[in-house]
Design a protein around this motif. Structure first.
Motif, mmCIF file in Angstrom:
data_model
loop_
_atom_site.group_PDB
_atom_site.id
_atom_site.type_symbol
_atom_site.label_atom_id
_atom_site.label_comp_id
_atom_site.label_asym_id
_atom_site.label_seq_id
_atom_site.Cartn_x
_atom_site.Cartn_y
_atom_site.Cartn_z
ATOM 1 N N ASN A 1 -31.061 45.689 -45.329
ATOM 2 C CA ASN A 1 -31.778 45.529 -43.678
ATOM 3 C C ASN A 1 -33.411 44.718 -43.613
ATOM 4 O OD1 ASN A 1 -29.087 46.693 -43.068
ATOM 5 N ND2 ASN A 1 -29.850 48.379 -42.395
ATOM 6 N N LEU A 2 -34.485 45.229 -44.749
ATOM 7 C CA LEU A 2 -35.030 44.177 -44.850
ATOM 8 C C LEU A 2 -34.976 42.829 -45.235
ATOM 9 C CD1 LEU A 2 -38.341 45.497 -46.389
ATOM 10 C CD2 LEU A 2 -37.357 43.356 -47.235
ATOM 11 N N ILE A 3 -34.104 42.253 -45.500
ATOM 12 C CA ILE A 3 -33.899 40.256 -46.421
ATOM 13 C C ILE A 3 -33.620 40.083 -44.752
ATOM 14 C CG2 ILE A 3 -32.515 39.452 -47.707
ATOM 15 C CD1 ILE A 3 -32.591 41.643 -49.173
ATOM 16 N N ILE A 4 -32.530 40.653 -44.009
ATOM 17 C CA ILE A 4 -32.120 40.917 -42.402
ATOM 18 C C ILE A 4 -33.288 40.027 -41.537
ATOM 19 C CG2 ILE A 4 -30.732 40.879 -40.533
ATOM 20 C CD1 ILE A 4 -28.844 42.371 -42.323
ATOM 21 N N PHE A 5 -34.262 41.104 -41.619
ATOM 22 C CA PHE A 5 -35.422 41.367 -40.622
ATOM 23 C C PHE A 5 -36.432 40.069 -41.133
ATOM 24 C CE2 PHE A 5 -34.760 45.883 -39.318
ATOM 25 C CZ PHE A 5 -35.123 45.304 -37.968
ATOM 26 N N LEU A 6 -36.443 39.734 -42.474
ATOM 27 C CA LEU A 6 -37.272 39.166 -43.133
ATOM 28 C C LEU A 6 -36.954 37.446 -42.193
ATOM 29 C CD1 LEU A 6 -38.165 40.273 -46.946
ATOM 30 C CD2 LEU A 6 -39.731 39.647 -44.767
ATOM 31 N N SER A 7 -35.789 37.366 -42.663
ATOM 32 C CA SER A 7 -35.616 36.080 -42.339
ATOM 33 C C SER A 7 -35.489 35.367 -40.836
ATOM 34 C CB SER A 7 -33.556 35.510 -42.863
ATOM 35 O OG SER A 7 -33.568 36.370 -43.976
ATOM 36 N N PHE A 8 -35.478 37.150 -40.217
ATOM 37 C CA PHE A 8 -35.932 36.732 -38.680
ATOM 38 C C PHE A 8 -37.329 36.088 -38.371
ATOM 39 C CE2 PHE A 8 -36.584 37.722 -34.026
ATOM 40 C CZ PHE A 8 -35.701 37.357 -33.429
ATOM 41 N N PHE A 9 -38.099 37.414 -38.547
ATOM 42 C CA PHE A 9 -39.445 37.354 -39.149
ATOM 43 C C PHE A 9 -40.216 35.923 -39.352
ATOM 44 C CE2 PHE A 9 -40.261 41.745 -39.068
ATOM 45 C CZ PHE A 9 -39.637 42.261 -37.603
ATOM 46 N N ARG A 10 -39.459 35.025 -40.521
ATOM 47 C CA ARG A 10 -40.369 34.079 -40.521
ATOM 48 C C ARG A 10 -40.137 33.053 -39.414
ATOM 49 N NH1 ARG A 10 -37.362 35.066 -46.790
ATOM 50 N NH2 ARG A 10 -39.610 36.287 -47.556
ATOM 51 N N GLU A 11 -39.291 32.995 -39.025
ATOM 52 C CA GLU A 11 -38.655 31.654 -37.919
ATOM 53 C C GLU A 11 -39.612 32.498 -37.120
ATOM 54 O OE1 GLU A 11 -34.526 31.795 -37.191
ATOM 55 O OE2 GLU A 11 -33.783 31.053 -39.396
ATOM 56 N N ILE A 12 -40.245 33.448 -36.581
ATOM 57 C CA ILE A 12 -41.362 33.485 -34.978
ATOM 58 C C ILE A 12 -42.063 32.535 -35.258
ATOM 59 C CG2 ILE A 12 -42.993 35.585 -34.390
ATOM 60 C CD1 ILE A 12 -41.061 37.341 -35.255
ATOM 61 N N PRO A 13 -42.475 31.970 -34.603
ATOM 62 C CA PRO A 13 -43.782 30.883 -34.238
ATOM 63 C C PRO A 13 -45.352 31.466 -34.769
ATOM 64 C CG PRO A 13 -42.342 30.651 -32.347
ATOM 65 C CD PRO A 13 -42.335 31.358 -33.053
ATOM 66 N N ALA A 14 -46.420 30.680 -36.109
ATOM 67 C CA ALA A 14 -47.543 31.164 -36.408
ATOM 68 C C ALA A 14 -48.178 31.786 -34.854
ATOM 69 C CB ALA A 14 -47.814 30.533 -37.805
ATOM 70 N N GLY A 15 -47.935 30.506 -33.761
ATOM 71 C CA GLY A 15 -49.515 30.718 -32.963
ATOM 72 C C GLY A 15 -48.965 31.550 -32.020
ATOM 73 N N LEU A 16 -48.010 31.961 -32.077
ATOM 74 C CA LEU A 16 -47.746 33.327 -31.641
ATOM 75 C C LEU A 16 -48.851 34.863 -31.943
ATOM 76 C CD1 LEU A 16 -43.641 34.473 -30.316
ATOM 77 C CD2 LEU A 16 -45.576 33.893 -28.945
ATOM 78 N N GLU A 17 -48.984 35.336 -32.892
ATOM 79 C CA GLU A 17 -49.780 35.613 -33.685
ATOM 80 C C GLU A 17 -50.786 35.606 -33.440
ATOM 81 O OE1 GLU A 17 -48.231 36.811 -37.463
ATOM 82 O OE2 GLU A 17 -46.180 36.684 -37.056
ATOM 83 N N GLU A 18 -51.568 34.103 -33.567
ATOM 84 C CA GLU A 18 -52.760 33.599 -33.489
ATOM 85 C C GLU A 18 -53.536 34.107 -32.531
ATOM 86 O OE1 GLU A 18 -52.270 29.149 -35.269
ATOM 87 O OE2 GLU A 18 -51.648 30.158 -36.930
ATOM 88 N N ALA A 19 -52.477 33.400 -31.514
ATOM 89 C CA ALA A 19 -53.158 33.612 -29.656
ATOM 90 C C ALA A 19 -53.388 35.012 -30.227
ATOM 91 C CB ALA A 19 -51.438 33.276 -28.739
ATOM 92 N N ALA A 20 -52.798 36.109 -30.572
ATOM 93 C CA ALA A 20 -52.581 36.975 -30.348
ATOM 94 C C ALA A 20 -54.103 37.919 -31.100
ATOM 95 C CB ALA A 20 -51.782 38.964 -30.952
ATOM 96 N N LYS A 21 -55.010 37.269 -31.866
ATOM 97 C CA LYS A 21 -55.973 38.026 -33.281
ATOM 98 C C LYS A 21 -56.868 37.306 -32.490
ATOM 99 C CE LYS A 21 -52.950 37.874 -38.196
ATOM 100 N NZ LYS A 21 -53.304 37.386 -38.362
ATOM 101 N N ILE A 22 -57.083 36.178 -31.396
ATOM 102 C CA ILE A 22 -57.417 35.944 -30.602
ATOM 103 C C ILE A 22 -58.472 36.710 -29.153
ATOM 104 C CG2 ILE A 22 -59.073 33.183 -29.268
ATOM 105 C CD1 ILE A 22 -57.090 31.837 -30.725
ATOM 106 N N ASP A 23 -57.278 36.938 -29.312
ATOM 107 C CA ASP A 23 -57.031 38.243 -28.119
ATOM 108 C C ASP A 23 -57.923 39.544 -28.538
ATOM 109 O OD1 ASP A 23 -56.598 36.275 -25.873
ATOM 110 O OD2 ASP A 23 -55.061 36.800 -25.817
ATOM 111 N N GLY A 24 -58.381 39.660 -29.939
ATOM 112 C CA GLY A 24 -58.879 41.023 -30.457
ATOM 113 C C GLY A 24 -57.471 41.736 -30.556
ATOM 114 N N ALA A 25 -56.046 41.024 -30.882
ATOM 115 C CA ALA A 25 -55.286 42.300 -31.024
ATOM 116 C C ALA A 25 -55.078 42.625 -32.677
ATOM 117 C CB ALA A 25 -53.606 41.682 -31.146
ATOM 118 N N ASN A 26 -54.592 43.651 -33.114
ATOM 119 C CA ASN A 26 -55.162 43.693 -34.597
ATOM 120 C C ASN A 26 -53.275 43.609 -34.737
ATOM 121 O OD1 ASN A 26 -53.808 46.019 -34.480
ATOM 122 N ND2 ASN A 26 -55.644 47.575 -34.747
ATOM 123 N N ASP A 27 -52.949 43.891 -36.422
ATOM 124 C CA ASP A 27 -52.149 43.832 -36.986
ATOM 125 C C ASP A 27 -50.619 44.642 -36.468
ATOM 126 O OD1 ASP A 27 -52.649 42.143 -38.948
ATOM 127 O OD2 ASP A 27 -53.088 42.850 -40.640
#
Length: 295
Positions: A156-182
């Motif tokens: 199931n981790l492999i299935i999650f990995l396949s999906f997480f790799r397609e999430i745009p990096a810009g979403l996480e970068e925008a959250a980090k700019i707003d001060g969000a941690n991992d």
């Protein structure tokens, strides 16, 4: 204007052969289920005469009344529902959290973790070492034996990995700019956009939890903690059906036999997942397709 290619006699014969073959396979697959269902709704004493193949000869609900009046079945059903809901929620969250960490390229030892996890998919220590581990963890005769060992699945981790790799990096970068941690990014950004794969894994593990009888059979001696599938196993494979009949109030099971009780118990324990599964089939197919097609 649409045009259709005319089939040759050989192609038409091949299509007819395939259709007949599929009908035969479907019949061989579905008829045993229909046979159990028909006989479970038939009077137990009458069913002993045989000859019931397509529909009940003497319709009766006494078999199911006996099942629901039997000692322990409602407790077993409650255990199954509880472990399915709680076990699925814990499994999805824990596996998704690890998969998100492994999907980060900056994770130290990421490739080593993937190699170790892949090995565990093909090789295991065996039942005896696993039983000793469960015993040393204090999980024997504990409800947590259904939850903790099943918290993580590398497949199931492999299935999650396949999906997480397609999430745009810009979403996480925008959250980090707003001060969000991992952790905040994972809970507030990753999980909301990952509901399709989360629903798929939840269905995978939910079906496993509902159908699992082996855990209750090996690691649980307390009958109050055994799930419905272990209850069904004991009824079918042992003499529990005769014990259930003996425990019934006088006059309640006059037309119920041990065989009809077994069949009715099988219907009661499998009906919920059989009814739900066809409506959820599309999520299973979608889960295997995740990551296979790039847009």
């Amino acid at each position: 204007m649409l045009s259709f290619k005319r089939q040759t006699p050989a192609e038409a014969a091949f299509g007819i052969f395939n259709g007949l073959l599929m009908l035969i396979i479907c019949f061989l697959t579905l008829y045993p289920i229909w046979y159990v269902l028909v006989n479970s709704f038939n009077d137990g004493q009458d069913a002993m005469r045989g000859g019931i193949y397509w529909w009940p000869r003497e319709l009766s609900l006494e078999n199911f009344r006996a099942v629901f009046r039997s000692e322990g079945i409602m407790t077993a059903m409650g255990i199954t529902v509880a472990k399915t809901l709680l076990g699925t929620a814990v499994h999805v969250f824990f596996t998704a959290m690890i998969a998100y960490a492994v999907s980060r390229r900056e994770l130290i030892g990421r490739n080593l973790y993937m190699i170790i996890g892949t090995i565990t998919m093909f090789f295991g220590g065996g039942l005896i070492p696993y039983y000793l581990l469960i015993r040393d963890l204090g999980l024997l005769d504990s409800f947590l034996v259904y939850i903790i060992p099943a918290m993580f699945s590398f497949f199931n981790l492999i299935i999650f990995l396949s999906f997480f790799r397609e999430i745009p990096a810009g979403l996480e970068e925008a959250a980090k700019i707003d001060g969000a941690n991992d952790l905040t990014i994972f809970i507030r950004v990753v999980i909301p956009v990952s509901m399709p794969v989360i629903a798929t894994i939840a269905l995978f593990h939910g079906v496993y939890q509902w159908n699992d009888y082996f855990t209750g059979m090996i690691y649980i001696n307390n009958t109050d903690l055994q799930p419905i599938q272990t209850f069904l196993y004991r009824v079918v494979a042992q003499s529990s059906s005769n014990q259930m009949l003996a425990a019934m109030p006088s006059g309640v099971t006059i037309n119920v036999t041990s065989q009809s009780l077994k069949l009715a118990t099988m219907v009661v324990t499998t009906a919920p997942i059989v009814i739900v599964y066809p409506f959820l089939q599309k999520y299973f197919v979608k889960g295997f397709m995740i990551g296979s097609i790039k847009g």
